[in-house]
Motif scaffolding. Structure first.
Motif, short mmCIF file in Angstrom:
data_model
loop_
_atom_site.label_atom_id
_atom_site.label_comp_id
_atom_site.label_asym_id
_atom_site.label_seq_id
_atom_site.Cartn_x
_atom_site.Cartn_y
_atom_site.Cartn_z
N GLY A 146 -1.87 -5.06 4.13
CA GLY A 146 -1.16 -3.78 4.17
C GLY A 146 -1.37 -2.91 2.96
N THR A 147 -1.86 -3.48 1.87
CA THR A 147 -2.07 -2.70 0.65
C THR A 147 -3.53 -2.66 0.24
N PHE A 148 -4.31 -3.64 0.73
CA PHE A 148 -5.72 -3.72 0.35
C PHE A 148 -6.59 -3.18 1.48
N PRO A 149 -7.41 -2.14 1.22
CA PRO A 149 -8.24 -1.52 2.28
C PRO A 149 -9.47 -2.39 2.61
N PHE A 150 -9.27 -3.43 3.39
CA PHE A 150 -10.32 -4.42 3.63
C PHE A 150 -11.58 -3.77 4.21
N ASP A 151 -11.44 -2.96 5.25
CA ASP A 151 -12.61 -2.39 5.92
C ASP A 151 -13.45 -1.55 4.98
N SER A 152 -12.80 -0.62 4.27
CA SER A 152 -13.56 0.27 3.40
C SER A 152 -14.17 -0.46 2.22
N VAL A 153 -13.49 -1.50 1.72
CA VAL A 153 -14.03 -2.26 0.59
C VAL A 153 -15.27 -3.04 1.01
N VAL A 154 -15.20 -3.68 2.18
CA VAL A 154 -16.34 -4.48 2.64
C VAL A 154 -17.56 -3.59 2.90
N LYS A 155 -17.31 -2.40 3.42
CA LYS A 155 -18.42 -1.48 3.69
C LYS A 155 -19.02 -0.92 2.39
N SER A 156 -18.16 -0.64 1.43
CA SER A 156 -18.62 0.01 0.19
C SER A 156 -19.01 -0.97 -0.90
#
Length: 573
Positions: free
Chosen positions: A217-227
């Motif tokens: 809920g606080t960690f942007p998993f999708d955007s972090v994995v992509k970037s």
């Protein structure tokens, strides 16, 4: 004149006095007696000798051209080395043997071992609590936390993790991950909480993290994995209400590159008796570093700081001796960090509490501008660390309630006790008039005894971080009923660069100025020429340079202009 003549003259004088006595004479004598009695009975000695506040540090006898003398705390004379560590001694070592500096592993070992009767201090072990609202407080056993440290550390190590980013609110899992990294040779990366997606990715790239411990809920998993494709492991810390969900599934399109697991699954996959003993430490091998970030603007990160564990234990040792012996952290204290643990100052004080076997309470309500009453609900802390924004907010809200003449008189009397008498205000009928106006801190108001706060030493942060004046600090001591220690913190310094003394209640002039006390015993300060500011024999004003074992690289320029006051304390210009 004969003796009989003297007696006759005395008799005539007394007769004349009694003959002229009236109701006014009685009133005047009664008033004088009352004033004399009150001044004698109400007189109190200051808590510290004024001369100790008049010279709080000392400079070196020689200075270089373009530089001020090198200033140190009175607790660290120039003839002695600065505090570099915890002086850890092995079992059976002589009382007079020189101990080693130690590292974070020794801090947790001390927490588990507790204080013994032979230490000459109060016996006992600290407790750890998680505060969930106003009514639910969960206690964590030391053995359970040790098990978490071992199992999480073993799991990260077995998966090849070497750089572990911690993106959590203040919690037991935060501390357990930090110690797990120390015991299992991984670099701990402390990310400031509640940051933007771009800021999180930027910090991960700068630090080179391969593992992240965070909560959903606080960690942007999708955007972090992509970037950030270098991420290899993700450990979710799931709350009680979400344990039934499957958190191990990797979203489609990620290619299974990230190994996802949960904190609870890692613990449940092992028997209850597994991981209860701490691994043996190799004192010859250097403990891994701890990385922190120094935030500047809302969506950017100004600086990454890589502390050795030698930096951290030096800062811990300085804080251990920074306050009087009888006021130091003990098992009777409950410490609450109301500021984020990603700050090195908050982290160091938390480590001090753990090493001193004080109890520690964690509350997710900890940030830059926190409601102090909300952060302390559910427990009764005796020591807290907060941000300048939090204390400025508390001060303005409480000060605004003092509107009547009687409330103002009560506040003036308490301020007079602090500033002129040098003692904390005593309980009295008039002083209690403002009790209802004060912030309600903790479940047992009045138990709080010490508040720590640090001002960040960066030009960009200084413009938006309120500087607490001497008058504001005096008011906060009255409002909270606790002593307030005001420190100067900086990115390259573990803990504090300098901080005010425990008994320093002074207010100079109109009270709008401020200072940060003398250097702590792990640092020394000097000033250098800076632009229009030139160092002379009569004026020490210039760029701040700090040295010592608590500093990254041993020396750093802080990038701000300060001056040395007559009492040898540092004040930012």
């Amino acid at each position: 004149m004969s003796f009989s003549g003297l007696l006759a003259q005395l008799d005539d004088g007394l007769s004349s006095l009694v003959g002229q006595w009236n109701v006014y004479s009685t009133a005047i004598v009664t008033l004088l007696v009352l004033l004399t009695t009150y001044s004698i009975t109400s007189r109190v000695e200051p808590e510290i000798h004024p001369m100790l506040l008049a010279r709080q540090g000392h400079g070196s006898p020689v200075r270089q051209q373009g530089e001020s003398p090198i200033y140190r705390s009175n607790a660290a004379p120039h003839s002695m080395p600065l505090n570099s560590g915890l002086n850890v001694k092995e079992p059976g070592a002589s009382k007079w043997a020189q101990g080693r500096d130690g590292d974070l592993r020794d801090i947790w070992r001390k927490a588990v071992a507790g204080r013994s009767e032979g230490d000459g201090v109060e016996e006992g072990k600290g407790h750890f609590f998680t505060v969930l609202g106003t009514e639910k407080v969960v206690e964590h056993k030391l053995g359970d936390i040790t098990r978490q440290i071992n199992l999480i550390g073993q799991y990260i190590s077995s998966q090849g993790g070497g750089k572990v980013a911690i993106y959590l609110p203040n919690s037991v899992e935060y501390i357990a991950t930090l110690f797990a990294c120390s015991f299992y040779n991984a670099t701990a990366i402390l990310l400031p909480y509640d940051q933007s997606d771009a800021s999180i990715v930027s910090m991960l790239r700068q630090s080179g993290a391969d593992t992240v411990v965070t909560c959903p809920g606080t960690f942007p998993f999708d955007s972090v994995v992509k970037s950030y494709p270098a991420l290899r492991q993700l450990i979710w810390v799931v709350d009680e209400g979400s344990k039934h969900l499957d958190w191990n599934e990797v979203p489609k399109g990620m290619g299974g590159k990230v190994n996802v697991s949960t904190w609870q699954d890692i613990l449940n996959d092992h028997p209850q008796n597994a991981g209860t003993e701490l691994p043996s430490s190799d004192h010859q091998a250097a403990a891994p570093d701890v990385v922190t970030f120094w935030p500047s603007e809302a969506d950017s990160v100004e600086e990454m700081a890589r502390f050795t564990q030698g930096n951290l234990v030096s800062a811990v040792s300085a804080q251990l001796v920074a306050i009087p012996t009888k006021e130091r952290f003990s098992p009777a204290d409950l410490f609450l960090p109301a500021a984020s643990l990603s700050s090195s100052y908050t982290l160091v004080l938390t480590l001090v509490a753990i090493y001193s076997n004080a109890s520690v309470a964690f509350n997710s309500v900890a940030g830059t501008s926190t409601d102090l009453a909300l952060a302390t609900q559910g427990v009764a802390p005796t020591i807290i660390v907060a941000t300048p924004e939090t204390l400025a907010k508390t001060h303005s809200e409480t000060k605004g309630k003092i509107t009547s003449a009687l409330a103002s008189l009560s506040h003036w009397i308490q301020t007079r006790s602090l500033v002129q008498n040098g003692v904390m205000p005593m309980a009295s009928f008039l002083a209690s008039y403002n009790d209802a106006l004060r912030p309600r801190l903790g479940t047992k108001p009045g138990k709080l005894r010490l508040v720590y706060v640090a001002h960040p030493a960066t030009s960009s942060s200084s413009s938006r971080t309120p500087r607490l004046s001497e008058l504001t600090l005096s008011d906060l001591r009255i409002f909270t009923g606790a002593r307030v220690i005001y420190a100067l913190a900086a990115a390259p310094c573990a803990g504090a660069v300098a901080q005010t003394q425990f008994h320093d209640y002074r207010v100079s002039g109109d009270g709008k100025g401020s200072h940060f006390g003398p250097p702590v015993s792990s640092t020394e300060i000097l000033l250098r020429d800076s632009g229009s500011h030139k160092i002379t024999d009569d004026n020490y004003t210039g760029d701040v340079v700090v040295r010592g074992p608590a500093i990254i690289g041993g020396e750093a320029a802080l990038g701000l202009v300060a001056t040395i006051r007559d009492d040898n304390t540092i004040a930012v210009v």
